[in-house]
Design a protein around this motif. Structure first.
Motif, mmCIF file in Angstrom:
data_model
loop_
_atom_site.group_PDB
_atom_site.id
_atom_site.type_symbol
_atom_site.label_atom_id
_atom_site.label_comp_id
_atom_site.label_asym_id
_atom_site.label_seq_id
_atom_site.Cartn_x
_atom_site.Cartn_y
_atom_site.Cartn_z
ATOM 1 N N THR A 110 0.557 -1.264 -0.417
ATOM 2 C CA THR A 110 0.074 -0.280 0.160
ATOM 3 C C THR A 110 0.647 1.618 -0.112
ATOM 4 O OG1 THR A 110 -0.179 0.399 2.636
ATOM 5 C CG2 THR A 110 -1.447 -1.108 1.392
ATOM 6 N N ASP B 59 -5.457 10.985 5.390
ATOM 7 C CA ASP B 59 -5.708 9.874 4.624
ATOM 8 C C ASP B 59 -4.869 8.901 5.311
ATOM 9 O OD1 ASP B 59 -8.184 10.472 3.547
ATOM 10 O OD2 ASP B 59 -7.097 11.735 2.158
ATOM 11 N N GLU B 60 -4.002 8.980 6.100
ATOM 12 C CA GLU B 60 -3.525 7.867 6.754
ATOM 13 C C GLU B 60 -3.638 7.517 8.071
ATOM 14 O OE1 GLU B 60 0.749 7.906 4.784
ATOM 15 O OE2 GLU B 60 -0.691 7.938 2.941
ATOM 16 N N CYS B 61 -4.798 7.139 9.001
ATOM 17 C CA CYS B 61 -4.794 7.716 9.849
ATOM 18 C C CYS B 61 -3.949 7.161 10.574
ATOM 19 C CB CYS B 61 -5.447 5.878 9.764
ATOM 20 S SG CYS B 61 -5.909 5.498 11.539
ATOM 21 N N SER C 237 8.391 7.104 -2.695
ATOM 22 C CA SER C 237 7.883 6.215 -2.451
ATOM 23 C C SER C 237 6.416 6.369 -3.650
ATOM 24 C CB SER C 237 6.066 6.495 -1.563
ATOM 25 O OG SER C 237 6.481 6.504 0.212
ATOM 26 N N HIS D 2 -1.754 13.655 1.659
ATOM 27 C CA HIS D 2 -2.534 12.298 1.947
ATOM 28 C C HIS D 2 -1.627 11.522 3.423
ATOM 29 C CE1 HIS D 2 -3.256 7.760 1.443
ATOM 30 N NE2 HIS D 2 -4.361 8.074 0.575
ATOM 31 N N ILE D 3 -0.679 11.947 3.590
ATOM 32 C CA ILE D 3 0.019 11.784 4.790
ATOM 33 C C ILE D 3 -0.405 12.230 5.998
ATOM 34 C CG2 ILE D 3 2.159 11.037 3.982
ATOM 35 C CD1 ILE D 3 3.223 13.434 5.089
ATOM 36 N N ASP E 52 5.859 11.503 -1.979
ATOM 37 C CA ASP E 52 4.747 10.755 -1.950
ATOM 38 C C ASP E 52 4.354 10.239 -3.247
ATOM 39 O OD1 ASP E 52 2.315 9.241 -1.962
ATOM 40 O OD2 ASP E 52 1.330 10.208 -0.708
ATOM 41 N N ASN F 57 4.254 5.094 2.428
ATOM 42 C CA ASN F 57 4.860 6.441 3.077
ATOM 43 C C ASN F 57 5.246 6.367 4.469
ATOM 44 O OD1 ASN F 57 4.401 8.219 0.634
ATOM 45 N ND2 ASN F 57 1.937 8.094 1.045
ATOM 46 N N ALA F 58 4.610 5.495 5.371
ATOM 47 C CA ALA F 58 5.064 5.354 6.975
ATOM 48 C C ALA F 58 6.249 5.333 7.032
ATOM 49 C CB ALA F 58 4.229 4.618 7.486
ATOM 50 N N ALA G 36 -0.452 6.376 10.207
ATOM 51 C CA ALA G 36 0.055 5.470 10.067
ATOM 52 C C ALA G 36 1.736 6.326 10.042
ATOM 53 C CB ALA G 36 -0.090 4.971 8.936
ATOM 54 N N THR H 289 -0.054 3.854 2.237
ATOM 55 C CA THR H 289 0.171 4.246 3.291
ATOM 56 C C THR H 289 1.646 3.313 3.797
ATOM 57 O OG1 THR H 289 -2.145 4.545 3.099
ATOM 58 C CG2 THR H 289 -0.644 4.098 5.608
#
Ligand SMILES: Cc1ncc(COP(=O)(O)O)c(C=O)c1O
Length: 341
Positions: free
Chosen positions: A58, A88-90, A197, A84-85, A169, A63-64, A92, A60
């Motif tokens: 993924t 949108d990545e909760c 990424s 997004h980081i 990203d 990136n993480a 992470a 995510t």
């Protein structure tokens, strides 16, 4: 017809065929397979330098893990407020870095600029403050715009002065690349990007992204971090086979060109009825303000798309992909022309 995201598409047939072919027989697991070796070598040629490549499933995770390998728990990561980081990545990136702080910045059309970044960096050496550690750029951005090499280089120059790592990203890296029309090297390490990424899922893979390190000194650490995060896939050859097919015969570029071209066509249909896109269309996303009665008619006719309140109460997002059918774009154009509003 589904314009909600480039993730609503399946995978490209060449990618699926590559998975089927790669799954025949037995080979070493955990990345010690010929497919993974070939992908690393091929990306070395694509980027015109030695790279370390870590396939994951993924964006995510990519990136993480990329950030975690370069940012300490007390670090600060500067990014756009729509990144997004950040949204949108909760959490992470925060989790895998062990608590680093993401610092969201303003910027027109989803882009950071060097001046805003320079003005936002602070706290170096102060024990009470998180320490400047990285800047993250989304390429293409969440607003469907792209960074040119000179813009990246200006940001990277600020980053160098402040000892920040530059992360990109690239969930939609191919879409940005074909728009800018430069080499992959010019759009990344030659402009100052340290770690990428590299997205592939949105543009034709089933589930394959890769962390690409331009400075291999972090490779060992990233290997341990990927395993620890549960992202070292035992049958990695099936991920690498996707990436190999993605790069073979420039499938990634052809797919991105198709997605971008259909987005341009979509934007032209909107403009023809007086709905000029809210953000310049530079990749495969079109943001447009659609009056509610028109949006309702389009939905009734079977078109789906997301409302995008970040850009205004009637803003909507339309995304094209490698498999968007030109006739579906023309059908939307016809629906716009014949709408009763
Ligand atoms: C800018 C950006 N980065 C990363 C991702 C990767 O997300 P995922 O973890 O769903 O693969 C996405 C997907 O929507 C994205 O738009």
């Amino acid at each position: 017809v589904d314009f909600r995201s480039d993730n609503v598409s399946g995978a490209h047939p060449a990618v699926l065929e590559a998975i089927v072919a790669a799954s025949r027989g037995a080979t070493s697991s955990y990345g010690a397979d010929p497919w993974s070796e070939r992908v690393t070598a091929r990306l070395g040629r694509v980027f015109e330098r030695e790279v370390a490549v870590f396939p994951v499933t993924t964006g995510t995770a990519a990136n993480a893990l990329a950030l975690a390998t370069h940012v300490p728990p007390w670090g600060a990561v500067y990014c756009h407020r729509e990144a997004h980081i950040h949204v949108d990545e909760c959490g992470a990136p925060e989790q895998l870095t062990g608590g680093a702080k993401l610092i969201p910045l303003e910027g027109a059309h989803g882009k950071l600029d060097a001046g805003t970044l320079a003005a936002s960096i602070g706290g170096r050496g102060i024990v009470h403050a998180v320490q400047p550690a990285a800047v993250s750029l989304s390429q293409a951005t969440e607003a469907g715009t792209v960074y040119r090499p000179d813009e990246i280089a200006a940001i990277a120059e600020v980053a160098r002065r402040h000892r920040l790592v530059v992360h990109m990203d690239g969930a939609r890296f191919a879409n940005a690349l074909v728009t800018v029309g430069c080499t992959p090297a010019a759009l990344t390490w030659q402009a100052g990007v340290d770690v990428l990424s590299l997205g592939a899922t949105k543009n034709g893979c089933f589930a394959a992204e890769a962390v690409v390190l331009f400075a291999p000194d972090k490779a060992e650490e990233l290997g341990f971090r990927r395993k620890r995060a549960g992202h070292l896939v035992s049958k990695q050859r099936l991920l690498s086979a996707q990436l190999e097919a993605y790069l073979t015969d420039d499938l990634w570029l052809a797919n991105a060109r198709h997605a971008n071209a259909t987005a341009q066509r979509l934007a032209a249909h909107f403009a023809a009825v007086g709905l000029t896109p809210l953000v310049p269309v530079e990749a495969n996303e079109v943001f447009v303000s659609v009056p509610a009665p028109l949006a309702a008619q389009l939905r009734e006719r079977g078109f789906s798309f997301y409302p995008w309140s970040a850009l205004g109460p009637s803003a909507c997002r339309f995304v094209t992909a490698f498999d968007t059918r030109p006739e579906d774009v023309e059908a939307l154009g016809a629906a716009l022309r014949h709408a009763q509003i």
